[in-house]
Design an enzyme around this catalytic site. Sequence first.
Site, PDB file in Angstrom:
ATOM      1  N   PHE A   1      30.531  43.976  24.844  1.00  0.00           N
ATOM      2  CA  PHE A   1      31.810  44.665  24.979  1.00  0.00           C
ATOM      3  C   PHE A   1      32.275  44.663  26.443  1.00  0.00           C
ATOM      4  O   PHE A   1      31.506  44.985  27.341  1.00  0.00           O
ATOM      5  CB  PHE A   1      31.681  46.105  24.470  1.00  0.00           C
ATOM      6  CG  PHE A   1      32.936  46.906  24.630  1.00  0.00           C
ATOM      7  CD1 PHE A   1      34.084  46.583  23.907  1.00  0.00           C
ATOM      8  CD2 PHE A   1      32.997  47.972  25.521  1.00  0.00           C
ATOM      9  CE1 PHE A   1      35.252  47.315  24.063  1.00  0.00           C
ATOM     10  CE2 PHE A   1      34.157  48.706  25.680  1.00  0.00           C
ATOM     11  CZ  PHE A   1      35.298  48.378  24.950  1.00  0.00           C
ATOM     12  N   GLN A   2      33.507  44.279  26.648  1.00  0.00           N
ATOM     13  CA  GLN A   2      34.121  44.195  27.974  1.00  0.00           C
ATOM     14  C   GLN A   2      33.339  43.294  28.933  1.00  0.00           C
ATOM     15  O   GLN A   2      33.257  43.559  30.136  1.00  0.00           O
ATOM     16  CB  GLN A   2      34.329  45.592  28.590  1.00  0.00           C
ATOM     17  CG  GLN A   2      35.438  46.365  27.878  1.00  0.00           C
ATOM     18  CD  GLN A   2      35.926  47.574  28.652  1.00  0.00           C
ATOM     19  OE1 GLN A   2      35.182  48.188  29.428  1.00  0.00           O
ATOM     20  NE2 GLN A   2      37.179  47.945  28.438  1.00  0.00           N
TER      21      GLN A   2
ATOM     22  N   LYS B   1      25.788  46.707  35.542  1.00  0.00           N
ATOM     23  CA  LYS B   1      25.720  48.170  35.420  1.00  0.00           C
ATOM     24  C   LYS B   1      24.298  48.689  35.622  1.00  0.00           C
ATOM     25  O   LYS B   1      24.087  49.729  36.261  1.00  0.00           O
ATOM     26  CB  LYS B   1      26.252  48.594  34.051  1.00  0.00           C
ATOM     27  CG  LYS B   1      26.366  50.100  33.886  1.00  0.00           C
ATOM     28  CD  LYS B   1      27.062  50.488  32.590  1.00  0.00           C
ATOM     29  CE  LYS B   1      27.241  52.006  32.507  1.00  0.00           C
ATOM     30  NZ  LYS B   1      27.983  52.399  31.276  1.00  0.00           N
TER      31      LYS B   1
ATOM     32  N   GLU C   1      45.008  47.273  37.783  1.00  0.00           N
ATOM     33  CA  GLU C   1      44.125  46.594  38.744  1.00  0.00           C
ATOM     34  C   GLU C   1      44.881  45.607  39.632  1.00  0.00           C
ATOM     35  O   GLU C   1      44.510  45.413  40.798  1.00  0.00           O
ATOM     36  CB  GLU C   1      42.998  45.875  37.999  1.00  0.00           C
ATOM     37  CG  GLU C   1      41.987  46.810  37.336  1.00  0.00           C
ATOM     38  CD  GLU C   1      42.387  47.236  35.939  1.00  0.00           C
ATOM     39  OE1 GLU C   1      41.617  47.972  35.296  1.00  0.00           O
ATOM     40  OE2 GLU C   1      43.491  46.840  35.482  1.00  0.00           O
TER      41      GLU C   1
ATOM     42  N   MET D   1      66.213  33.481  41.257  1.00  0.00           N
ATOM     43  CA  MET D   1      65.908  32.132  41.731  1.00  0.00           C
ATOM     44  C   MET D   1      65.870  31.144  40.567  1.00  0.00           C
ATOM     45  O   MET D   1      66.317  30.000  40.687  1.00  0.00           O
ATOM     46  CB  MET D   1      64.580  32.111  42.492  1.00  0.00           C
ATOM     47  CG  MET D   1      64.294  30.800  43.195  1.00  0.00           C
ATOM     48  SD  MET D   1      65.480  30.411  44.505  1.00  0.00           S
ATOM     49  CE  MET D   1      64.652  31.119  45.937  1.00  0.00           C
TER      50      MET D   1
END
Length: 581
Positions: free
Chosen positions: A115-116, A165, A53, A481
């Site tokens: 969940f999630q 959802k 993602e 760096m």
Amino acid sequence: MTTEQMTGAQALVRALENVGVDTVFGIPGGAILPAYDPIFDSQKLRHILVRHEQGAGHAAQGYAMVTGKVGVCMATSGPGATNLVTPISDAYMDSVPMVAITGQVPGPSIGTDAFQEADIAGITMPITKHNFLITDPADIARTIVEAFHIAGTGRPGPVLVDISKDALQATFGFEWPVQMQLPGYRPVTRPHSKQVREAARLITQSERPVLYVGGGVIKAQAAAELKVLAELTGAPVVTTLMAKGALPDSHPLHMGMPGMHGGVGAVGALQKADLLVALGARFDDRVTGKLDGFAPHAKVVHADIDPAEISKNRHADVPIVGDAREVIADLIVAVQTEHDAGHKGDYEDWWRQLNAWRDTYPLGYDQPEDGSLSPQFVIERIGQLVGPDAYYVAGVGQHQMWAAQFIKYERPGAFLNSGGAGTMGYAVPAAMGAKVGAPDTQVWAIDGDGCFQMTNQELATCAIEGIPVKIAVINNGNLGMVRQWQTLFYDGRYSNTNLHSRRIPDFVKLAEAYGCVGLRCDKPEDVDATIAKAMEINDAPVVIDFVVHQDAMVWPMVAAGTTNDDIKIARDLAPDFENGE
């Protein structure tokens, strides 16, 4: 107005099509899955399946920066959404217009640790311009229109749209067009004429003015106006890291990039100025150094579209709220009026000083004595051989600064990088998004071996989707760096900065495993031929492993916490600002 029965998911896709979206970068999962079904049928949306993602978010940024449109990324709930936090934060810091669409657990489950489930609206509240949580399908179309309007107007930025959802699955009466309901959102674009006249008066009265140009000038597409203003006033121009190309690097009025790794001439110009005209810049700490020692003799004209930026870090004597393009256009008229009245600035002594600094302290670098490859040389040759018409996308670190210093930018928007957030892993997916947005233009990522290992899985996306980017990995085997800071400030105690990436992984084999062409170069005499070979390959992504010297450093440098007067041009070597002539 037409009404049509459809699901919330179908409404989402229809709304995206109606606002002009043609590309979505994303990856499906349970909560967002209902939206992926109508995407399957869409003739207008190209969905690019990323491998992570974070890649979707940075790709949306790259796409937005080269097209001027709002970039779009999509993810599922929970970890899918939280993996977007870094690119959302990056877009927020650099004012990139982006809409992130995430699925959420069903409405009745919100707040139950389902969940999630993650409260992504809460998590991203400080790093979005605005965000929405939708639980009613009837709100989807209007919210999408509002999200795109907010992301792309005023000071651009990311907007999150989180949709439950069950809202995606429910059927309802879809209506189009929709009316936005944003009563409190009215960005000011027209500057106040009195403030503009006062700014023009200060410009013509000052003896040592500087036009301090930030990324807002590029966002406002005001490069043409900036050139007119600069040439009308005859004042020197400095362009920040985010404003590279706003005035061509080759322009005689251009003093270069200011800041921590800016040129001596640009830093000196700001320090000794009696007037700063800040245009779409935010007085970032990487430009100012220690704030109380920055430009101590200068009055400040500060023009910005975001009123929250004005006087945030440095008091503005003349504050101007407005779109940079409109501000500069009005300033041109006001300065011309001053000239017509016989008031014109005399900057001859100022330019004598500026040219002395420019001639005495040009940007340069040493070739390694052992005959190994200089990273600055590699990046300089890429810029010279590929030319000013390409897009260059940098990761974060030494290679980013060298890409800013040694590639010449002649047009606005040609240089993409993560400025405010400094996100390692930005380059590969941002280059992917840029190439999707500008398929007929060469896109080169200048990446470090550390950055490259954070997001190189998107090479698979590039190979499968036919996105032939070029990735130049500046491989010094270290977090360069950080190693430089350890050399300078930690007595060379190199704690956890050696990546061993000259040995593991083999970047050529890795590239080939991902369906790309892999090349390696470790000799100065082979650099041009390797770049030329990469330029000939346009049917697959190309990764070049440039094995470079590990001890090269970025100079000039203003150490963190010091003032810009403490700039060093090499270790223990400082310019003499007082006797620059």
